[in-house]
Design a protein around this motif. Sequence first.
Motif, PDB file in Angstrom:
ATOM      1  N   ASP A 433       0.865  -1.179   0.000  1.00  0.00           N
ATOM      2  CA  ASP A 433       0.000   0.000   0.000  1.00  0.00           C
ATOM      3  C   ASP A 433       0.913   1.244   0.000  1.00  0.00           C
ATOM      4  O   ASP A 433       1.597   1.509   1.003  1.00  0.00           O
ATOM      5  CB  ASP A 433      -0.876  -0.043   1.258  1.00  0.00           C
ATOM      6  CG  ASP A 433      -1.718   1.217   1.414  1.00  0.00           C
ATOM      7  OD1 ASP A 433      -1.465   2.205   0.687  1.00  0.00           O
ATOM      8  OD2 ASP A 433      -2.616   1.217   2.272  1.00  0.00           O
ATOM      9  N   PRO A 434       0.939   1.993  -1.117  1.00  0.00           N
ATOM     10  CA  PRO A 434       1.855   3.134  -1.218  1.00  0.00           C
ATOM     11  C   PRO A 434       1.748   4.118  -0.044  1.00  0.00           C
ATOM     12  O   PRO A 434       2.778   4.594   0.458  1.00  0.00           O
ATOM     13  CB  PRO A 434       1.457   3.795  -2.537  1.00  0.00           C
ATOM     14  CG  PRO A 434       0.914   2.670  -3.360  1.00  0.00           C
ATOM     15  CD  PRO A 434       0.221   1.753  -2.376  1.00  0.00           C
ATOM     16  N   ASP A 435       0.541   4.419   0.413  1.00  0.00           N
ATOM     17  CA  ASP A 435       0.407   5.390   1.506  1.00  0.00           C
ATOM     18  C   ASP A 435       1.053   4.874   2.785  1.00  0.00           C
ATOM     19  O   ASP A 435       1.743   5.608   3.498  1.00  0.00           O
ATOM     20  CB  ASP A 435      -1.067   5.722   1.765  1.00  0.00           C
ATOM     21  CG  ASP A 435      -1.608   6.615   0.673  1.00  0.00           C
ATOM     22  OD1 ASP A 435      -0.777   7.264  -0.011  1.00  0.00           O
ATOM     23  OD2 ASP A 435      -2.834   6.642   0.465  1.00  0.00           O
ATOM     24  N   ARG A 436       0.802   3.590   3.062  1.00  0.00           N
ATOM     25  CA  ARG A 436       1.412   3.008   4.269  1.00  0.00           C
ATOM     26  C   ARG A 436       2.927   2.977   4.151  1.00  0.00           C
ATOM     27  O   ARG A 436       3.638   3.176   5.130  1.00  0.00           O
ATOM     28  CB  ARG A 436       0.914   1.574   4.475  1.00  0.00           C
ATOM     29  CG  ARG A 436      -0.452   1.543   5.045  1.00  0.00           C
ATOM     30  CD  ARG A 436      -0.616   0.323   5.951  1.00  0.00           C
ATOM     31  NE  ARG A 436      -2.028   0.174   6.199  1.00  0.00           N
ATOM     32  CZ  ARG A 436      -2.717  -0.931   6.037  1.00  0.00           C
ATOM     33  NH1 ARG A 436      -2.109  -2.040   5.662  1.00  0.00           N
ATOM     34  NH2 ARG A 436      -4.003  -0.947   6.273  1.00  0.00           N
ATOM     35  N   ALA A 440       5.567   4.604   6.710  1.00  0.00           N
ATOM     36  CA  ALA A 440       6.606   3.792   7.359  1.00  0.00           C
ATOM     37  C   ALA A 440       8.002   4.400   7.111  1.00  0.00           C
ATOM     38  O   ALA A 440       8.854   4.381   8.001  1.00  0.00           O
ATOM     39  CB  ALA A 440       6.549   2.364   6.839  1.00  0.00           C
ATOM     40  N   LEU A 441       8.192   4.972   5.947  1.00  0.00           N
ATOM     41  CA  LEU A 441       9.513   5.522   5.622  1.00  0.00           C
ATOM     42  C   LEU A 441       9.877   6.722   6.492  1.00  0.00           C
ATOM     43  O   LEU A 441      11.048   6.996   6.753  1.00  0.00           O
ATOM     44  CB  LEU A 441       9.569   5.929   4.144  1.00  0.00           C
ATOM     45  CG  LEU A 441       9.606   4.764   3.149  1.00  0.00           C
ATOM     46  CD1 LEU A 441       9.445   5.282   1.722  1.00  0.00           C
ATOM     47  CD2 LEU A 441      10.909   3.981   3.279  1.00  0.00           C
ATOM     48  N   ARG A 442       8.836   7.443   6.939  1.00  0.00           N
ATOM     49  CA  ARG A 442       9.083   8.646   7.754  1.00  0.00           C
ATOM     50  C   ARG A 442       9.815   8.353   9.051  1.00  0.00           C
ATOM     51  O   ARG A 442      10.437   9.249   9.628  1.00  0.00           O
ATOM     52  CB  ARG A 442       7.759   9.313   8.126  1.00  0.00           C
ATOM     53  CG  ARG A 442       7.184  10.098   7.037  1.00  0.00           C
ATOM     54  CD  ARG A 442       5.761  10.516   7.386  1.00  0.00           C
ATOM     55  NE  ARG A 442       5.095  10.909   6.177  1.00  0.00           N
ATOM     56  CZ  ARG A 442       5.286  12.070   5.599  1.00  0.00           C
ATOM     57  NH1 ARG A 442       6.082  12.965   6.153  1.00  0.00           N
ATOM     58  NH2 ARG A 442       4.684  12.359   4.477  1.00  0.00           N
ATOM     59  N   ALA A 443       9.717   7.117   9.529  1.00  0.00           N
ATOM     60  CA  ALA A 443      10.370   6.797  10.804  1.00  0.00           C
ATOM     61  C   ALA A 443      11.886   6.989  10.711  1.00  0.00           C
ATOM     62  O   ALA A 443      12.526   7.420  11.668  1.00  0.00           O
ATOM     63  CB  ALA A 443      10.034   5.357  11.198  1.00  0.00           C
ATOM     64  N   LYS A 452       7.373  11.456  -3.001  1.00  0.00           N
ATOM     65  CA  LYS A 452       6.075  12.119  -3.117  1.00  0.00           C
ATOM     66  C   LYS A 452       5.069  11.152  -3.743  1.00  0.00           C
ATOM     67  O   LYS A 452       3.867  11.299  -3.572  1.00  0.00           O
ATOM     68  CB  LYS A 452       6.185  13.388  -3.986  1.00  0.00           C
ATOM     69  CG  LYS A 452       7.172  14.418  -3.470  1.00  0.00           C
ATOM     70  CD  LYS A 452       6.700  15.081  -2.182  1.00  0.00           C
ATOM     71  CE  LYS A 452       7.698  16.109  -1.680  1.00  0.00           C
ATOM     72  NZ  LYS A 452       7.731  16.266  -0.239  1.00  0.00           N
ATOM     73  N   ARG A 453       5.592  10.199  -4.492  1.00  0.00           N
ATOM     74  CA  ARG A 453       4.741   9.225  -5.172  1.00  0.00           C
ATOM     75  C   ARG A 453       5.426   7.864  -5.113  1.00  0.00           C
ATOM     76  O   ARG A 453       6.643   7.779  -5.311  1.00  0.00           O
ATOM     77  CB  ARG A 453       4.651   9.631  -6.647  1.00  0.00           C
ATOM     78  CG  ARG A 453       3.275   9.677  -7.228  1.00  0.00           C
ATOM     79  CD  ARG A 453       3.392  10.275  -8.622  1.00  0.00           C
ATOM     80  NE  ARG A 453       3.225   9.259  -9.643  1.00  0.00           N
ATOM     81  CZ  ARG A 453       3.631   9.364 -10.893  1.00  0.00           C
ATOM     82  NH1 ARG A 453       4.265  10.457 -11.301  1.00  0.00           N
ATOM     83  NH2 ARG A 453       3.408   8.406 -11.765  1.00  0.00           N
TER      84      ARG A 453
END
Length: 479
Positions: A433-436, A440-443, A452-453
């Motif tokens: 799921d791209p949004d998830r 997750a990457l923000r951590a 961005k995409r």
Amino acid sequence: MTGSRPEVAAAETLPALFAAGRPDDPDAVFLEIPGGEPWTYGATWDRAAQVANGMRAAGVRPGDRVAVQVEKSPEAILAYLACVRSGAVLLPLNTAYTDDEVGRLTADAAPALLLRDRSEVAAFAEGQPVELDDHPVGPDDQAALLYTSGTTGRPKGAMLTHRNLASNAAGLHGLWGFRPDDVLLHVLPVFHTHGLFVATNCVLANGTRMIFLPRFDPDLVFEHLGRTTVMMGVPTHYTRLLADPRLTTEACRSVRLFVCGSAPLLASVHRSFRDRTGKAILERYGMTETSMISSNPLDGERRPGTVGFPLPDVEVRLADVDAEGVGGVEVHGPNVFSGYRGRPDLDASEFRPDGFFRTGDLGTLDDDGYLRIVGRTKDLVISGGLNVHPTEVEEAINALDGVLESAVVGLPDTDLGEAVVAVVVARPGATLDPDRMRTALRAGLAGFKVPKRVVLLDELPRNAMGKVEKAILRTLLTS
Ligand code: MCA
Ligand code: AMP
């Protein structure tokens, strides 16, 4: 009056540069803080001495690294000046870096001190004397360590000497005709060469004031533009100003110089800005490792789509020039850094035997000598003036559950110049799921590096050697 005073032009260290520029009147304003008290030159110098004394008392010795991840504030500048005055090496860190990112860089840099909050800088000054026995630095002493990549893999910390930084600022001060009545509108972050060593050092060399905005915010820009004579920004700043109806000839009347760099400025943006304001943006080109390399002229034609001529004392040449005249940009001069910290392997590969540094940019030189940057050999995305290294983002994506492999590219973006886009292939049987994934990457990754995409594909295009064909991906994603 324009041009550098002889003492500014001759400065070979930052203390010499700052001493040459410092006004006689201690009450002259250095930092104008919107909504806050101004900082005079006298108060800034005294406070920097106190911070330097506090750092010394805490055991910081000349040559030690001092890591500074402090929000844009007078304290961030004080930490810089305290390092200069005590002979310590400044290591500025992007305030968007996560703990993981800071941890990896400090593991490499081994700083004696890590400052992460403006209150920590202020605490070092508490109770300290304003008298300081300034450390006598020489031109070849290291002044700063700036990491250009390597929050994963092996870090690349560029070691910059006093000569590198002082000669560059002195050159720009003369070239851009700084005047005693100049007021610089400071909209950039202060953890990069552009905001710190170009904008701030030019102001210090000039002994004049800057309006120190906490961040680039069009409302604040238009509030203060009417009293500004010089502004420096990245292309995204200029595109955002152009998108604002408040950008008019009248609003820009007092500005004698708009400087742009850190990423390519589209010729169309240059022209639109001139049509709207009557001002031709002066585009220049540089790199963390080299500070500024070339600049369009102050007097004379500022040619859209070009980055002008090499700075005085800076030599630029093109290597391996092809039939279209495109070659690798190489640079030599007092601006070029002394090497990557603990990386003799990179020093050997990135410097030519005759001392020229390979920038990784591709350029052409036109008949009149204007340099044009037409591409890069390095795999790098520049988003809103910030560098994003695809491998770093790919490694973070590949570590996520269900990911088989990924490729990160920069795609044209009207706001950011290039936007980070990831193409991801799922493991057999896994659903992504791209949004998830982005959440997750923000951590672990600073926000500006998070794609961005995220586009899901069944496989990545590869050449016969098995290498991912990023050019094909870019075409696929933009068509
Ligand atoms: C912020 N965000 C970004 C960027 N900046 N995303 C992509 N690229 C960016 N550059 C994301 C944040 O993670 C956040 O997303 C959302 O945008 C809003 O954050 P905010 O901080 O409010 O953004 P902003 O104020 O709109 O910042 C955009 C900006 C800024 C004004 C263009 O990035 C900027 O000032 N850039 C200049 C960088 C610079 O000085 N470069 C010089 C280095 P989310 O909420 O989803 O997390 S190069 C250099 O020094 C060389 C030597 C040279 O030649 O100059
Ligand atoms: P940094 O590593 O952050 O210092 O980024 C340096 C890189 O930014 C250069 O190698 C260029 O690729 C790019 N850059 C800086 N200024 C310009 C410019 N005016 N035009 C095109 N690219 C630029």
